[in-house]
Design a protein around this motif. Sequence first.
Motif, PDB file in Angstrom:
ATOM      1  N   ASP A  78       0.838  -1.189   0.000  1.00 10.19           N
ATOM      2  CA  ASP A  78       0.000   0.000   0.000  1.00 10.19           C
ATOM      3  C   ASP A  78       0.874   1.241   0.000  1.00 10.19           C
ATOM      4  OD1 ASP A  78      -2.473  -1.350   2.271  1.00 10.19           O
ATOM      5  OD2 ASP A  78      -2.296  -1.533   0.103  1.00 10.19           O
ATOM      6  N   ASP A  79       0.346   2.353  -0.506  1.00  7.03           N
ATOM      7  CA  ASP A  79       1.099   3.599  -0.554  1.00  7.03           C
ATOM      8  C   ASP A  79       1.515   4.056   0.833  1.00  7.03           C
ATOM      9  OD1 ASP A  79      -0.797   4.962  -3.331  1.00  7.03           O
ATOM     10  OD2 ASP A  79       1.034   3.775  -3.308  1.00  7.03           O
ATOM     11  N   GLN A  80       0.643   3.891   1.821  1.00  4.44           N
ATOM     12  CA  GLN A  80       0.994   4.351   3.152  1.00  4.44           C
ATOM     13  C   GLN A  80       2.183   3.582   3.713  1.00  4.44           C
ATOM     14  OE1 GLN A  80      -2.059   3.837   6.036  1.00  4.44           O
ATOM     15  NE2 GLN A  80      -2.176   1.633   5.789  1.00  4.44           N
ATOM     16  N   PHE A  81       2.322   2.301   3.375  1.00  3.15           N
ATOM     17  CA  PHE A  81       3.446   1.536   3.868  1.00  3.15           C
ATOM     18  C   PHE A  81       4.689   1.794   3.034  1.00  3.15           C
ATOM     19  CE2 PHE A  81      -0.309  -1.112   5.007  1.00  3.15           C
ATOM     20  CZ  PHE A  81      -0.303  -0.756   6.339  1.00  3.15           C
ATOM     21  N   ALA A  82       4.539   2.152   1.780  1.00  3.17           N
ATOM     22  CA  ALA A  82       5.672   2.446   0.914  1.00  3.17           C
ATOM     23  C   ALA A  82       6.335   3.756   1.318  1.00  3.17           C
ATOM     24  CB  ALA A  82       5.219   2.524  -0.543  1.00  3.17           C
ATOM     25  N   GLN A  83       5.621   4.614   2.034  1.00  2.00           N
ATOM     26  CA  GLN A  83       6.178   5.886   2.456  1.00  2.00           C
ATOM     27  C   GLN A  83       6.957   5.749   3.757  1.00  2.00           C
ATOM     28  OE1 GLN A  83       2.804   8.458   2.666  1.00  2.00           O
ATOM     29  NE2 GLN A  83       2.502   8.494   0.471  1.00  2.00           N
ATOM     30  N   GLY A  84       7.264   4.546   4.157  1.00  2.00           N
ATOM     31  CA  GLY A  84       8.096   4.330   5.322  1.00  2.00           C
ATOM     32  C   GLY A  84       7.334   3.889   6.555  1.00  2.00           C
ATOM     33  N   ARG A  85       6.025   3.898   6.529  1.00  2.00           N
ATOM     34  CA  ARG A  85       5.248   3.455   7.685  1.00  2.00           C
ATOM     35  C   ARG A  85       5.069   1.948   7.628  1.00  2.00           C
ATOM     36  NH1 ARG A  85       0.500   7.021   6.538  1.00  2.00           N
ATOM     37  NH2 ARG A  85       1.706   8.685   5.669  1.00  2.00           N
ATOM     38  N   LYS A  86       5.221   1.329   8.781  1.00  2.00           N
ATOM     39  CA  LYS A  86       5.073  -0.122   8.844  1.00  2.00           C
ATOM     40  C   LYS A  86       3.628  -0.485   9.129  1.00  2.00           C
ATOM     41  CE  LYS A  86       9.645  -0.963  10.723  1.00  2.00           C
ATOM     42  NZ  LYS A  86      10.377  -1.524  11.861  1.00  2.00           N
ATOM     43  N   LYS A  87       3.304  -1.732   8.847  1.00  2.38           N
ATOM     44  CA  LYS A  87       1.995  -2.249   9.219  1.00  2.38           C
ATOM     45  C   LYS A  87       1.955  -2.352  10.737  1.00  2.38           C
ATOM     46  CE  LYS A  87       1.163  -5.022   5.117  1.00  2.38           C
ATOM     47  NZ  LYS A  87       0.881  -6.360   4.620  1.00  2.38           N
ATOM     48  N   PRO A  88       0.777  -2.198  11.322  1.00  7.19           N
ATOM     49  CA  PRO A  88       0.692  -2.314  12.779  1.00  7.19           C
ATOM     50  C   PRO A  88       1.007  -3.733  13.232  1.00  7.19           C
ATOM     51  CG  PRO A  88      -1.490  -2.119  11.817  1.00  7.19           C
ATOM     52  CD  PRO A  88      -0.501  -1.899  10.710  1.00  7.19           C
ATOM     53  N   LYS A  91      -6.133 -10.743   8.993  1.00  8.50           N
ATOM     54  CA  LYS A  91      -5.685 -10.840   7.602  1.00  8.50           C
ATOM     55  C   LYS A  91      -6.669 -10.148   6.665  1.00  8.50           C
ATOM     56  CE  LYS A  91      -4.507 -14.193   4.038  1.00  8.50           C
ATOM     57  NZ  LYS A  91      -4.429 -15.609   3.701  1.00  8.50           N
ATOM     58  N   ASP A  92      -7.955 -10.378   6.888  1.00  2.75           N
ATOM     59  CA  ASP A  92      -8.982  -9.813   6.011  1.00  2.75           C
ATOM     60  C   ASP A  92      -9.187  -8.321   6.213  1.00  2.75           C
ATOM     61  OD1 ASP A  92      -9.358 -12.355   5.026  1.00  2.75           O
ATOM     62  OD2 ASP A  92     -11.127 -12.778   6.260  1.00  2.75           O
ATOM     63  N   ASN A  93      -9.153  -7.853   7.465  1.00  5.06           N
ATOM     64  CA  ASN A  93      -9.531  -6.480   7.759  1.00  5.06           C
ATOM     65  C   ASN A  93      -8.372  -5.526   8.009  1.00  5.06           C
ATOM     66  OD1 ASN A  93     -12.568  -6.632   7.860  1.00  5.06           O
ATOM     67  ND2 ASN A  93     -11.994  -8.297   9.203  1.00  5.06           N
ATOM     68  N   PHE A  94      -7.210  -6.050   8.390  1.00  2.00           N
ATOM     69  CA  PHE A  94      -6.059  -5.199   8.671  1.00  2.00           C
ATOM     70  C   PHE A  94      -4.910  -5.442   7.701  1.00  2.00           C
ATOM     71  CE2 PHE A  94      -8.304  -5.296  12.717  1.00  2.00           C
ATOM     72  CZ  PHE A  94      -8.259  -3.972  13.107  1.00  2.00           C
ATOM     73  N   ASP A  95      -5.100  -6.366   6.765  1.00  2.00           N
ATOM     74  CA  ASP A  95      -4.047  -6.735   5.814  1.00  2.00           C
ATOM     75  C   ASP A  95      -2.759  -7.118   6.537  1.00  2.00           C
ATOM     76  OD1 ASP A  95      -3.089  -7.228   3.237  1.00  2.00           O
ATOM     77  OD2 ASP A  95      -2.178  -5.230   3.107  1.00  2.00           O
ATOM     78  N   SER A  96      -2.919  -7.787   7.674  1.00  2.00           N
ATOM     79  CA  SER A  96      -1.778  -8.219   8.480  1.00  2.00           C
ATOM     80  C   SER A  96      -1.906  -9.709   8.739  1.00  2.00           C
ATOM     81  CB  SER A  96      -1.754  -7.475   9.808  1.00  2.00           C
ATOM     82  OG  SER A  96      -1.554  -6.105   9.609  1.00  2.00           O
ATOM     83  N   GLU A  97      -0.951 -10.457   8.229  1.00  2.88           N
ATOM     84  CA  GLU A  97      -0.957 -11.896   8.443  1.00  2.88           C
ATOM     85  C   GLU A  97      -0.160 -12.217   9.691  1.00  2.88           C
ATOM     86  OE1 GLU A  97      -0.594 -14.883   5.368  1.00  2.88           O
ATOM     87  OE2 GLU A  97      -0.621 -13.276   3.885  1.00  2.88           O
ATOM     88  N   PHE A  98      -0.857 -12.714  10.712  1.00  2.00           N
ATOM     89  CA  PHE A  98      -0.207 -13.116  11.946  1.00  2.00           C
ATOM     90  C   PHE A  98      -0.342 -14.618  12.108  1.00  2.00           C
ATOM     91  CE2 PHE A  98      -1.873  -8.807  13.097  1.00  2.00           C
ATOM     92  CZ  PHE A  98      -0.646  -8.156  13.077  1.00  2.00           C
ATOM     93  N   LYS A  99       0.721 -15.252  12.577  1.00  3.62           N
ATOM     94  CA  LYS A  99       0.645 -16.660  12.919  1.00  3.62           C
ATOM     95  C   LYS A  99      -0.107 -16.766  14.240  1.00  3.62           C
ATOM     96  CE  LYS A  99       5.106 -17.718  10.863  1.00  3.62           C
ATOM     97  NZ  LYS A  99       6.474 -18.153  11.130  1.00  3.62           N
TER      98      LYS A  99
END
Length: 146
Positions: A66-76, A105-113
Amino acid sequence: MSKHIEKLKKQLTEIAEVVNAFKSEAVQLKIVDRLLDVLVEFDKADADGADFLIKKFRKRPDSDTDDQFAQGRKKPGATKVLNQLLNTDFFSTARSISSIAEYCKDNFDSEFKTSELSGILLKLANEHKLKRERSRDNNRFEYVAL
């Protein structure tokens, strides 16, 4: 060849104090590996070797993020996401760890084990922010708001 090895040995001796400052052996190995790669590449490069190193190790954002992560911000991280979920009605019904991971995964686009989430969920349960109970269906833990 031995001249090159002696040079490398001298360089390693110089950086040993810095590398040994890190307690994790895995981190130490990564640092040494990367330094050796840089030294080898630097030896291969001619006068514009410094430019080569700058180009090689400059971090470039992935084109598919995503653009917001490409600008240096990490996923939560997992803790932040779970704390956000605590402020919603997500835990109003009992949730298994796998369903929580799937929701993230579905709502935050974050895959956690599930192993990544289990410790945080246990901590939240110990802090009385969530209730941890075994499911009667499959004998696995489920988490629900108090």
